[in-house]
Design a protein around this motif. Structure first.
Motif, PDB file in Angstrom:
ATOM      1  N   TRP A 180       0.844  -1.205   0.000  1.00  0.00           N
ATOM      2  CA  TRP A 180       0.000   0.000   0.000  1.00  0.00           C
ATOM      3  C   TRP A 180       0.872   1.245   0.000  1.00  0.00           C
ATOM      4  O   TRP A 180       0.598   2.203  -0.726  1.00  0.00           O
ATOM      5  CB  TRP A 180      -0.922   0.005   1.222  1.00  0.00           C
ATOM      6  CG  TRP A 180      -1.573   1.337   1.396  1.00  0.00           C
ATOM      7  CD1 TRP A 180      -2.672   1.818   0.762  1.00  0.00           C
ATOM      8  CD2 TRP A 180      -1.122   2.393   2.259  1.00  0.00           C
ATOM      9  NE1 TRP A 180      -2.937   3.094   1.166  1.00  0.00           N
ATOM     10  CE2 TRP A 180      -1.997   3.474   2.087  1.00  0.00           C
ATOM     11  CE3 TRP A 180      -0.069   2.521   3.145  1.00  0.00           C
ATOM     12  CZ2 TRP A 180      -1.845   4.662   2.779  1.00  0.00           C
ATOM     13  CZ3 TRP A 180       0.087   3.704   3.831  1.00  0.00           C
ATOM     14  CH2 TRP A 180      -0.801   4.751   3.646  1.00  0.00           C
ATOM     15  N   LYS A 212       2.389   1.682  -3.437  1.00  0.00           N
ATOM     16  CA  LYS A 212       1.363   2.079  -4.409  1.00  0.00           C
ATOM     17  C   LYS A 212       0.949   3.538  -4.229  1.00  0.00           C
ATOM     18  O   LYS A 212       0.668   4.243  -5.199  1.00  0.00           O
ATOM     19  CB  LYS A 212       0.140   1.165  -4.261  1.00  0.00           C
ATOM     20  CG  LYS A 212      -0.937   1.432  -5.274  1.00  0.00           C
ATOM     21  CD  LYS A 212      -2.109   0.500  -5.078  1.00  0.00           C
ATOM     22  CE  LYS A 212      -3.233   0.854  -6.017  1.00  0.00           C
ATOM     23  NZ  LYS A 212      -4.414   0.032  -5.756  1.00  0.00           N
ATOM     24  N   SER A 213       0.930   4.022  -2.989  1.00  0.00           N
ATOM     25  CA  SER A 213       0.506   5.401  -2.747  1.00  0.00           C
ATOM     26  C   SER A 213       1.673   6.379  -2.756  1.00  0.00           C
ATOM     27  O   SER A 213       1.558   7.503  -2.269  1.00  0.00           O
ATOM     28  CB  SER A 213      -0.242   5.497  -1.416  1.00  0.00           C
ATOM     29  OG  SER A 213       0.623   5.159  -0.342  1.00  0.00           O
ATOM     30  N   ASN A 214       2.808   5.957  -3.329  1.00  0.00           N
ATOM     31  CA  ASN A 214       3.986   6.807  -3.541  1.00  0.00           C
ATOM     32  C   ASN A 214       4.575   7.365  -2.245  1.00  0.00           C
ATOM     33  O   ASN A 214       5.058   8.488  -2.210  1.00  0.00           O
ATOM     34  CB  ASN A 214       3.663   7.946  -4.509  1.00  0.00           C
ATOM     35  CG  ASN A 214       3.307   7.450  -5.871  1.00  0.00           C
ATOM     36  OD1 ASN A 214       3.853   6.448  -6.328  1.00  0.00           O
ATOM     37  ND2 ASN A 214       2.382   8.113  -6.537  1.00  0.00           N
ATOM     38  N   GLN A 215       4.577   6.604  -1.199  1.00  0.00           N
ATOM     39  CA  GLN A 215       5.157   7.054   0.051  1.00  0.00           C
ATOM     40  C   GLN A 215       6.682   7.118  -0.009  1.00  0.00           C
ATOM     41  O   GLN A 215       7.296   7.840   0.763  1.00  0.00           O
ATOM     42  CB  GLN A 215       4.748   6.111   1.193  1.00  0.00           C
ATOM     43  CG  GLN A 215       3.270   6.106   1.479  1.00  0.00           C
ATOM     44  CD  GLN A 215       2.799   7.417   2.063  1.00  0.00           C
ATOM     45  OE1 GLN A 215       3.464   8.012   2.879  1.00  0.00           O
ATOM     46  NE2 GLN A 215       1.637   7.854   1.631  1.00  0.00           N
TER      47      GLN A 215
END
Length: 84
Positions: A24, A27-30
């Motif tokens: 996650w 995917k959320s560009n953290q």
């Protein structure tokens, strides 16, 4: 020995949750911009001009308040006798 039948599924569930959280985050560009936050504390470019002036005034005021006095510059040691 029967506790192993409880611990193995719990361990598998914890690992699965950790993998889901990791994917996650990817995917959320953290993990895209890891350096920006580190550099942001070094530069005051985001401050408006008035805030920059106030920050400089505060810095000068703090430096003048923390200037060493003759009493504070003296050492409290009884000499350097090597801890004796």
């Amino acid at each position: 020995m029967s506790i192993i039948y409880v611990l193995i599924p719990i361990a598998i569930i914890i690992v699965a949750v950790a993998i889901v959280i990791f994917f996650w985050a990817v995917k959320s560009n953290q993990f895209e911009d890891l350096d920006r936050q580190g550099y942001s504390i070094l530069f005051d470019d985001d401050l408006p001009p008035e805030e920059k002036k106030l920050a400089e005034q505060r810095k000068k005021l703090q430096e003048s308040q923390h200037s060493p006095s003759p009493v504070a510059s003296r050492s409290t040691d009884k000499g350097d006798n090597g801890g004796h």
